[in-house]
Scaffold this motif. Structure first.
Motif, mmCIF file in Angstrom:
data_model
loop_
_atom_site.group_PDB
_atom_site.id
_atom_site.type_symbol
_atom_site.label_atom_id
_atom_site.label_comp_id
_atom_site.label_asym_id
_atom_site.label_seq_id
_atom_site.Cartn_x
_atom_site.Cartn_y
_atom_site.Cartn_z
ATOM 1 N N GLU A 120 0.849 -1.189 0.000
ATOM 2 C CA GLU A 120 0.000 0.000 0.000
ATOM 3 C C GLU A 120 0.887 1.242 0.000
ATOM 4 O O GLU A 120 1.756 1.402 0.858
ATOM 5 N N TRP A 161 0.942 5.415 -0.042
ATOM 6 C CA TRP A 161 0.146 6.599 0.296
ATOM 7 C C TRP A 161 0.742 7.840 -0.353
ATOM 8 O O TRP A 161 1.950 8.023 -0.352
ATOM 9 N N GLU A 164 -4.523 12.041 2.676
ATOM 10 C CA GLU A 164 -3.719 11.152 1.835
ATOM 11 C C GLU A 164 -4.624 10.059 1.290
ATOM 12 O O GLU A 164 -5.627 9.703 1.920
ATOM 13 N N SER A 211 -4.500 6.099 -0.814
ATOM 14 C CA SER A 211 -3.610 4.980 -1.117
ATOM 15 C C SER A 211 -3.953 4.370 -2.474
ATOM 16 O O SER A 211 -5.061 4.554 -2.991
ATOM 17 N N ASN A 212 -2.999 3.615 -3.008
ATOM 18 C CA ASN A 212 -3.207 2.926 -4.278
ATOM 19 C C ASN A 212 -4.230 1.796 -4.134
ATOM 20 O O ASN A 212 -4.679 1.240 -5.121
#
Length: 147
Positions: free
Chosen positions: A9, A11, A22, A24-25
Motif C-alpha cells: 500500500e 500513500w 492522503e 492509497s493505491n
C-alpha cells in the motif's frame, strides 16, 4: 506450489487536499496528523485516521473531506485516479475496468472519455437491453436537435 503476491500500500497526498488528506493505491483515504485553525480562531489537533466511506445512490464510494472550514464530498475512485493515474489526454471519466464500483485500486481504474466508458459498459454487460435502447434513443434525439 502457489505463489501469492501482495501489493504494497502506497500513500500519497490527495490532489487538491494535500495539506489535509492522503489516499492509497488500494483506494483508502486518511486524514493527516496535524492541527487545523478554524475561522473563529479555535484550534483542533487531529490524529491520522482512515476515513469511513459511504455509498452514493449510484453505488460509488465517497468520502467527506474538509478544507479551510468547507466540506466537500468526493468520489473515492476520482481521488485515487487524480492522485495516482496519469491523464495526458485530459480525459474526464474514470472507468472501473472490472465494473465493480467499490474496487478503487489503481490497477482497476483508468481514464476514458464518456463515450469510451459507455462502450466499455455495453460491451461488458453492465446495461440491460432496455437501458441500451433508452441511452441510444437519447443520443439520437440530441443529435437531431443539435443539427
Amino acid at each position: 506450489m502457489r505463489k501469492v503476491f501482495f501489493i504494497m500500500e502506497i500513500w500519497k497526498e490527495a490532489k487538491g487536499f494535500e495539506a489535509y488528506y492522503e489516499v492509497s493505491n488500494k483506494g483508502r483515504v486518511r486524514r493527516k496528523k496535524g492541527k487545523t485553525v478554524y475561522k473563529d480562531g479555535r484550534i483542533a489537533y487531529f490524529s491520522q485516521t482512515i476515513l469511513k466511506q459511504s455509498e452514493n445512490k449510484k453505488g460509488y464510494l465517497r468520502v467527506y473531506l474538509s478544507k479551510k472550514s468547507k466540506k466537500h464530498t468526493k468520489a473515492v475512485h476520482r481521488i485515487v485516479a487524480e492522485t495516482f493515474i496519469d491523464n495526458p489526454e485530459n480525459k474526464l471519466t474514470v472507468n472501473h475496468k472490472d465494473l465493480n464500483k467499490k474496487n478503487n485500486s489503481t490497477e482497476n481504474l483508468e481514464w476514458m472519455t464518456n463515450i469510451e466508458n459507455m462502450r466499455h459498459a455495453f460491451n461488458n454487460g453492465a446495461f440491460k437491453d432496455r437501458d441500451k435502447k433508452t441511452i441510444l434513443n437519447i443520443k439520437h434525439m440530441r443529435d437531431k436537435l443539435c443539427k
